[in-house]
Design a protein around this motif. Sequence first.
Motif, mmCIF file in Angstrom:
data_model
loop_
_atom_site.group_PDB
_atom_site.id
_atom_site.type_symbol
_atom_site.label_atom_id
_atom_site.label_comp_id
_atom_site.label_asym_id
_atom_site.label_seq_id
_atom_site.Cartn_x
_atom_site.Cartn_y
_atom_site.Cartn_z
ATOM 1 N N VAL A 4 81.915 40.759 34.538
ATOM 2 C CA VAL A 4 82.808 40.333 33.457
ATOM 3 C C VAL A 4 84.044 41.227 33.471
ATOM 4 N N GLY A 55 92.741 33.309 30.906
ATOM 5 C CA GLY A 55 91.393 33.453 31.421
ATOM 6 C C GLY A 55 91.211 34.549 32.444
ATOM 7 N N GLN A 111 88.306 38.058 30.569
ATOM 8 C CA GLN A 111 87.270 37.251 29.930
ATOM 9 C C GLN A 111 86.873 37.800 28.570
ATOM 10 N N ALA A 126 86.349 36.551 23.368
ATOM 11 C CA ALA A 126 86.277 36.042 24.735
ATOM 12 C C ALA A 126 87.271 34.907 24.939
ATOM 13 N N ALA A 159 88.027 31.206 30.459
ATOM 14 C CA ALA A 159 87.175 31.805 31.492
ATOM 15 C C ALA A 159 85.808 31.126 31.451
ATOM 16 N N SER A 190 82.274 31.752 28.967
ATOM 17 C CA SER A 190 82.555 32.691 27.879
ATOM 18 C C SER A 190 81.677 32.455 26.655
#
Length: 246
Positions: free
Chosen positions: A29, A84, A87, A215, A219, A222
Amino acid sequence: MPRLFLAALLACFCCASAQTQAADTLRQVTVGYYEFPPYSWTDENGQPRGSVLTLTERLLRHAGYRGVYRSFPGARLYAGLQDGSVQLWPGAGGKTELRGHTLEARNHFGGITLALYYRKDTPKPKIPEDLVGRGIILISGYTYWKAVNDLLDDPSLNLTTHRTSTHQAALEMLQRQRGDFLIDYQQPVEQVLKSMGAEPLPFTVLQSLQLRFVASRHAEGSATLLNALDRAYDELLAAGADLNVR
C-alpha cells in the motif's frame, strides 16, 4: 566444527529467506504523509518516523498489508489521493479538495488541534474582529479546512499573510513581531517549543479534528483496505492494545 557452522549458516539463511517470502506475500500500500512531528516525519536517514506511521504499519501488517511510505507537501498529497497514486493517508477527513475522491475509515485514533497563537503581550483576540488589518504567519505547504480558509480569504479582514517553511521559523517570526498571529497545529508547535526550551504560548483553538485513515477512491481495493484496517483496529483494541497516538 565446519559442518556445524555450515548447518547454522544454512539455518539462518533459510529463516531470513522465509521472512522475506512472508513479507513479499503482504499486499503493498502506498501511504502518503505530511512532515508533521511528532505524528509523522522523515528522519536524517530518509526513513519515515512518528507515532501515526508506527500505528499505521502495525494495523496494515495485522490486516495483511505492508506500507510504502512517501512524504508530500499538502497539495501533492491531495493530488495523489485524487488520482490514486497515493492509496492511503493517515490524516483527518473532510477536506473540500478531496470530496468525491476519498473514502474514510470508521475508527479514529487520535486528534489534532489547529490554533491561533499570539504573544504574551497581546490581548486574547476576538475572532474575527480583532484580526482586521493584522499579519498572520502560516506554514508553507499546509492546507486548512473550509472555515479557516474562508477566514483567511475574507476581504473585509484585510489580512496580510507571511509564510515560512518550518514551525520553529514561524515561532521565531511571531516572537520578533514579524507577524501578529500564527496559525499552526498544536502538536508540532508544542514539540518545537519544548526543543527550544521556550515557554508555552497562549492560543485560541480554531478547529479540532479526529485522525482516521483516508483512502483514494481511484486506487483499486481501497474500500477493502479500509474495511480490513477497521477490522484490525477492532481486533487489536479488543485484545487490550493502546491504539491512540500522542
